[in-house]
Design a protein around this motif. Sequence first.
Motif, PDB file in Angstrom:
ATOM      1  N   GLN A  89       0.946  -1.015   0.083  1.00 21.94           N
ATOM      2  CA  GLN A  89       0.057   0.047  -0.030  1.00 21.94           C
ATOM      3  C   GLN A  89       0.819   1.338   0.046  1.00 21.94           C
ATOM      4  OE1 GLN A  89      -2.453  -1.666   3.454  1.00 21.94           O
ATOM      5  NE2 GLN A  89      -3.817  -0.733   2.646  1.00 21.94           N
ATOM      6  N   THR A  90       0.376   2.274  -0.918  1.00 27.22           N
ATOM      7  CA  THR A  90       1.231   3.393  -0.983  1.00 27.22           C
ATOM      8  C   THR A  90       0.288   4.395  -0.770  1.00 27.22           C
ATOM      9  OG1 THR A  90       0.817   3.694  -3.621  1.00 27.22           O
ATOM     10  CG2 THR A  90       2.934   2.534  -2.836  1.00 27.22           C
ATOM     11  N   ASP A  91       0.854   5.850  -0.329  1.00 26.06           N
ATOM     12  CA  ASP A  91      -0.004   6.977  -0.210  1.00 26.06           C
ATOM     13  C   ASP A  91      -1.024   6.537   1.190  1.00 26.06           C
ATOM     14  OD1 ASP A  91       1.258   8.334  -2.171  1.00 26.06           O
ATOM     15  OD2 ASP A  91      -0.235   7.653  -3.754  1.00 26.06           O
ATOM     16  N   LEU A  92      -0.423   5.818   2.025  1.00 23.12           N
ATOM     17  CA  LEU A  92      -1.072   5.682   3.085  1.00 23.12           C
ATOM     18  C   LEU A  92      -2.157   6.688   3.771  1.00 23.12           C
ATOM     19  CD1 LEU A  92       1.309   3.254   4.744  1.00 23.12           C
ATOM     20  CD2 LEU A  92      -0.658   2.506   3.589  1.00 23.12           C
ATOM     21  N   THR A  93      -1.728   8.000   3.761  1.00 20.61           N
ATOM     22  CA  THR A  93      -2.251   8.949   4.607  1.00 20.61           C
ATOM     23  C   THR A  93      -2.690  10.259   3.723  1.00 20.61           C
ATOM     24  OG1 THR A  93       0.047  10.097   4.744  1.00 20.61           O
ATOM     25  CG2 THR A  93      -1.058   8.542   6.715  1.00 20.61           C
ATOM     26  N   SER A  94      -2.852   9.882   2.442  1.00 20.64           N
ATOM     27  CA  SER A  94      -3.427  10.697   1.226  1.00 20.64           C
ATOM     28  C   SER A  94      -4.774  11.114   1.790  1.00 20.64           C
ATOM     29  CB  SER A  94      -3.276  10.438   0.018  1.00 20.64           C
ATOM     30  OG  SER A  94      -3.749   9.265  -0.244  1.00 20.64           O
ATOM     31  N   LEU A  95      -5.637  10.338   2.413  1.00 24.71           N
ATOM     32  CA  LEU A  95      -6.926  10.511   2.599  1.00 24.71           C
ATOM     33  C   LEU A  95      -7.138  11.014   3.976  1.00 24.71           C
ATOM     34  CD1 LEU A  95      -8.588   7.403   0.976  1.00 24.71           C
ATOM     35  CD2 LEU A  95      -8.551   9.714   0.098  1.00 24.71           C
ATOM     36  N   LEU A  96      -6.045  11.297   4.921  1.00 24.17           N
ATOM     37  CA  LEU A  96      -6.102  11.717   6.227  1.00 24.17           C
ATOM     38  C   LEU A  96      -6.933  13.067   6.157  1.00 24.17           C
ATOM     39  CD1 LEU A  96      -5.159  11.286   9.185  1.00 24.17           C
ATOM     40  CD2 LEU A  96      -3.033  12.603   8.568  1.00 24.17           C
ATOM     41  N   SER A  97      -7.724  13.082   7.022  1.00 23.17           N
ATOM     42  CA  SER A  97      -8.804  14.374   6.939  1.00 23.17           C
ATOM     43  C   SER A  97      -7.844  15.627   7.891  1.00 23.17           C
ATOM     44  CB  SER A  97     -10.042  14.064   7.936  1.00 23.17           C
ATOM     45  OG  SER A  97      -9.508  13.967   9.452  1.00 23.17           O
ATOM     46  N   ASP A  98      -8.110  16.803   7.124  1.00 25.77           N
ATOM     47  CA  ASP A  98      -7.370  17.962   7.659  1.00 25.77           C
ATOM     48  C   ASP A  98      -7.435  18.102   9.257  1.00 25.77           C
ATOM     49  OD1 ASP A  98      -6.842  18.435   5.246  1.00 25.77           O
ATOM     50  OD2 ASP A  98      -8.361  20.035   4.744  1.00 25.77           O
ATOM     51  N   ALA A  99      -8.676  17.832   9.962  1.00 30.17           N
ATOM     52  CA  ALA A  99      -8.732  17.679  11.247  1.00 30.17           C
ATOM     53  C   ALA A  99      -7.884  17.139  12.120  1.00 30.17           C
ATOM     54  CB  ALA A  99     -10.117  17.806  11.609  1.00 30.17           C
ATOM     55  N   ALA A 100      -7.353  16.030  11.254  1.00 31.96           N
ATOM     56  CA  ALA A 100      -6.605  14.928  12.162  1.00 31.96           C
ATOM     57  C   ALA A 100      -5.140  14.853  11.751  1.00 31.96           C
ATOM     58  CB  ALA A 100      -6.995  13.547  11.797  1.00 31.96           C
ATOM     59  N   LYS A 101      -4.584  16.277  11.148  1.00 30.58           N
ATOM     60  CA  LYS A 101      -3.350  16.401  10.608  1.00 30.58           C
ATOM     61  C   LYS A 101      -2.393  16.648  11.860  1.00 30.58           C
ATOM     62  CE  LYS A 101      -3.931  16.639   5.674  1.00 30.58           C
ATOM     63  NZ  LYS A 101      -3.888  17.363   4.733  1.00 30.58           N
ATOM     64  N   THR A 102      -3.232  17.404  12.826  1.00 29.56           N
ATOM     65  CA  THR A 102      -2.533  17.789  14.079  1.00 29.56           C
ATOM     66  C   THR A 102      -3.237  17.118  15.075  1.00 29.56           C
ATOM     67  OG1 THR A 102      -3.877  19.677  13.924  1.00 29.56           O
ATOM     68  CG2 THR A 102      -1.783  20.068  13.252  1.00 29.56           C
ATOM     69  N   PHE A 103      -2.498  17.057  16.346  1.00 27.33           N
ATOM     70  CA  PHE A 103      -2.758  16.408  17.500  1.00 27.33           C
ATOM     71  C   PHE A 103      -2.787  17.218  18.793  1.00 27.33           C
ATOM     72  CE2 PHE A 103      -2.355  13.801  21.364  1.00 27.33           C
ATOM     73  CZ  PHE A 103      -3.039  12.715  20.986  1.00 27.33           C
ATOM     74  N   PRO A 104      -3.953  17.173  19.610  1.00 26.04           N
ATOM     75  CA  PRO A 104      -5.108  16.018  19.549  1.00 26.04           C
ATOM     76  C   PRO A 104      -6.116  16.353  18.405  1.00 26.04           C
ATOM     77  CG  PRO A 104      -5.460  17.626  21.237  1.00 26.04           C
ATOM     78  CD  PRO A 104      -4.110  17.963  20.696  1.00 26.04           C
ATOM     79  N   PHE A 105      -6.725  15.600  18.188  1.00 30.29           N
ATOM     80  CA  PHE A 105      -7.808  15.262  17.141  1.00 30.29           C
ATOM     81  C   PHE A 105      -9.025  14.602  17.730  1.00 30.29           C
ATOM     82  CE2 PHE A 105      -5.208  11.848  15.730  1.00 30.29           C
ATOM     83  CZ  PHE A 105      -6.163  10.863  15.665  1.00 30.29           C
ATOM     84  N   SER A 106     -10.286  14.559  17.014  1.00 30.10           N
ATOM     85  CA  SER A 106     -11.544  13.973  17.598  1.00 30.10           C
ATOM     86  C   SER A 106     -11.892  13.011  16.343  1.00 30.10           C
ATOM     87  CB  SER A 106     -12.460  14.917  17.970  1.00 30.10           C
ATOM     88  OG  SER A 106     -12.132  15.725  18.976  1.00 30.10           O
ATOM     89  N   TYR A 107     -12.489  11.714  16.830  1.00 27.58           N
ATOM     90  CA  TYR A 107     -12.900  10.894  15.790  1.00 27.58           C
ATOM     91  C   TYR A 107     -14.594  11.317  15.681  1.00 27.58           C
ATOM     92  CZ  TYR A 107      -9.001   7.785  16.375  1.00 27.58           C
ATOM     93  OH  TYR A 107      -7.666   7.272  16.442  1.00 27.58           O
ATOM     94  N   PRO A 108     -14.880  11.381  14.350  1.00 25.59           N
ATOM     95  CA  PRO A 108     -16.108  11.449  13.736  1.00 25.59           C
ATOM     96  C   PRO A 108     -17.254  10.575  14.783  1.00 25.59           C
ATOM     97  CG  PRO A 108     -14.931  11.075  11.982  1.00 25.59           C
ATOM     98  CD  PRO A 108     -14.209  10.846  13.228  1.00 25.59           C
ATOM     99  N   ASP A 109     -18.365  11.366  15.153  1.00 19.15           N
ATOM    100  CA  ASP A 109     -19.288  10.673  15.963  1.00 19.15           C
ATOM    101  C   ASP A 109     -19.877   9.469  15.586  1.00 19.15           C
ATOM    102  OD1 ASP A 109     -19.116  13.003  18.033  1.00 19.15           O
ATOM    103  OD2 ASP A 109     -20.789  13.873  16.960  1.00 19.15           O
ATOM    104  N   GLN A 110     -19.812   9.391  14.264  1.00 16.67           N
ATOM    105  CA  GLN A 110     -20.549   8.018  13.449  1.00 16.67           C
ATOM    106  C   GLN A 110     -19.430   6.860  13.903  1.00 16.67           C
ATOM    107  OE1 GLN A 110     -19.983  11.034  12.077  1.00 16.67           O
ATOM    108  NE2 GLN A 110     -19.291  10.494   9.796  1.00 16.67           N
ATOM    109  N   GLU A 111     -18.115   7.220  13.898  1.00 17.74           N
ATOM    110  CA  GLU A 111     -17.157   6.302  14.282  1.00 17.74           C
ATOM    111  C   GLU A 111     -17.108   5.782  15.679  1.00 17.74           C
ATOM    112  OE1 GLU A 111     -14.798   6.839   9.763  1.00 17.74           O
ATOM    113  OE2 GLU A 111     -13.983   7.631  11.991  1.00 17.74           O
TER     114      GLU A 111
END
Length: 300
Positions: A89-111
């Motif tokens: 697998q390449t480009d593993l984090t290309s789909l990383l949401s902008d809100a999760a690029k910095t820490f701390p972050f929150s997971y979406p309520d539906q997950e």
Amino acid sequence: MPRHLTVSHTTEYKYSEPVAFGRHRMMFRPRDSHSMRLLNTQLSIIPRPLRISWAYDVFGNSVAYAEFGSVRSSILAFHSEITILHYEQTDLTSLLSDAAKTFPFSYPDQELSDIRPVMELRFPDPQHILKSWAEKFVDDSRHVTLSLLTSMAESIRSDFTYRGRPKSGTQSPIETLELRSGTCRDFAVLMIEALRSIGIAARFVSGYLFSAGRVPRRGAGSTHAWVQVYLPGCGWFEIDPTNGIFGNRDLIRIAVATNPAQALPLSGTFVGNPGYFLGMEVSVNVVENKNKTAAVDRGA
């Protein structure tokens, strides 16, 4: 181009006198996915069991159960062979949401309700030793999520001594921090619990390791363990802190679980004097079939 790999895994138990056997649980078979295609699988057991049954566990892992009835033997041997196409697998984090690029972050309520079980600590840390160790990577990474993950994995690889241990079970994360050494299972549990302590979802992975370079991978020649981390947007991806692998390169995933006890490759019981047990031998061999890769891939 995918790799065409064959994994041979043999486990043999020896006894001084013939004994009977209870049910044995096996996790040798991977699931097809976009990173791995199962081409062939073979399983042989000596003595031959009365029956073998298959099921999926709570995580969707493939599990086999062997029943032996009244048969008695001084040897119990399992040989599993699987052939797979392994896609890196390449480009593993290309789909990383902008809100999760910095820490701390929150997971979406539906997950959140689904991943909450793999965010809960499984080992006590009353003095916050583990959390303090994890938080130093937050500060050192300047709160960049991916830098935090890579720094933690690299610290385990470079600062801790790998020591193989044939006995099952794992050290607690605090023990591993104190000893500065452990097995791949211990390093995986350390990283998983450290990430959970700061609010990142992580789970345990059991499988095999392909080692073909001049410098052998640590943990090759046996079953292997590593970590899956869940990040918003890009989902689950592998990190092997024992070897500093970020992604699935050379990692052959068999099972995922909340904790190591749920992903044992083989477990079971025998009926007889405990002193009859002489020991066990495990061998794992992973080879690349270079002549077959192109041909199989064209037919996929």
